[in-house]
Design an enzyme around this catalytic site. Sequence first.
Site, PDB file in Angstrom:
ATOM      1  CB  SER A  22     -23.698 -23.983  -7.507  1.00  0.00           C
ATOM      2  OG  SER A  22     -23.875 -25.275  -7.026  1.00  0.00           O
ATOM      3  CB  THR A  67     -25.951 -31.006 -10.550  1.00  0.00           C
ATOM      4  OG1 THR A  67     -26.776 -31.638  -9.582  1.00  0.00           O
ATOM      5  CG2 THR A  67     -26.774 -30.064 -11.404  1.00  0.00           C
ATOM      6  CE  LYS A  71     -23.945 -34.995  -9.061  1.00  0.00           C
ATOM      7  NZ  LYS A  71     -23.985 -35.188  -7.629  1.00  0.00           N
ATOM      8  CG  ASP A 107     -21.358 -35.389  -5.105  1.00  0.00           C
ATOM      9  OD1 ASP A 107     -21.361 -34.148  -5.067  1.00  0.00           O
ATOM     10  OD2 ASP A 107     -21.872 -36.052  -6.017  1.00  0.00           O
ATOM     11  CB  THR A 157     -35.598 -49.836  -3.984  1.00  0.00           C
ATOM     12  OG1 THR A 157     -36.625 -48.869  -4.095  1.00  0.00           O
ATOM     13  CG2 THR A 157     -35.661 -50.805  -5.141  1.00  0.00           C
ATOM     14  CE1 TYR A 228     -29.917 -27.090  -0.381  1.00  0.00           C
ATOM     15  CE2 TYR A 228     -28.809 -29.219  -0.432  1.00  0.00           C
ATOM     16  CZ  TYR A 228     -29.401 -28.157  -1.092  1.00  0.00           C
ATOM     17  OH  TYR A 228     -29.465 -28.171  -2.455  1.00  0.00           O
TER      18      TYR A 228
END
Length: 285
Positions: A22, A67, A71, A107, A157, A228
């Site tokens: 960031s 983050t 959150k 997001d 799950t 990424y």
Amino acid sequence: MDITYKTNLYCLIGDPVEKSLSPVIHNYSFEKNDIDGVYLNFKIEKNCIRDFVDTVRTLNIKGFNVTIPHKVDIIKYLDKVDEKAKKLGAVNTVKNENGKLIGYNTDGLGYLKMLKEKNVTIDGSKILVIGAGGASRGIIFSLLEERPEKLLILNRTLSKAENIKNELNIEKNITKIETDTLDNKNRDLREYDLVINCTAIGMYPNIEEVPIEIDRLSKKAVITDIIYKPLETKLLKEAKNRGNKVIGGIGMLINQGLLSEEIWTEKDIESTEIINYIKEKIVSD
Ligand code: NAP
């Protein structure tokens, strides 16, 4: 970068934050987009969120990102939360408007913006989402607003996929939402136009892993991965080799950050040059 008495402070809070990209994204963008700001990372432990929020007001920090793991917890310290973030139950962006702290969530929008940049249409499409964690939830929420015909959530799950379905399958949705376990090999997946890997499978250092066998997916599908690191996962490499259109996760990461900047500064932020710069950074690291 010239730091003066007028320079505004922005930051990220989370735990851990040491490896976050960031500051690189925002400080580069501030320079390119002529924003008089500086962006730092702060490792904040769970029991220090209230103190941090007081500090935001005291120091007049203009905005911050949130983050893992804060959150959800941050919400109770904010003055107002935007409708989308409220429904999602998670905030990743906070704006300080004259001492009033307002929460947002960019997001899923970052993923959606990336799809739009690549001319991928969601309206009327059939979407396969693999994974049911925090990122998956945000992406699904944003996708539903674009009216896909059908959405299948596969997860190791099953209960987590069902939780998302139950929370987000609000009455006005026209999308048919289904869930299944990731290991149900009998499920036919060839009808899906867009596939999104929202699991951590394939992420560095486990770069030889794939969340799903490529042969189970249509050759016409757009295959996307929100990982990424690496920039191109094994799933994307396999898909590209047989002719699928593929999109990696770096665009989402950068877009969600830049959308935060748009909220803080109320300016349109140019992203192409920033995406190229960050890609080079990741490869050289
Ligand atoms: P999360 O909340 O911890 O969710 C992790 C997801 O991955 C869950 O669905 C989990 O399944 C699944 N999973 C993990 N390991 C697995 C395994 N070995 N086998 C099967 N399923 C497995 O994490 P998140 O925040 O959603 O992040 C997920 C991935 O997205 C990470 O790789 C993260 O780096 C990436 N991400 C990218 C961006 C971006 O901007 N590009 C943003 C956020 C996240 P269970 O529910 O069964 O545990």
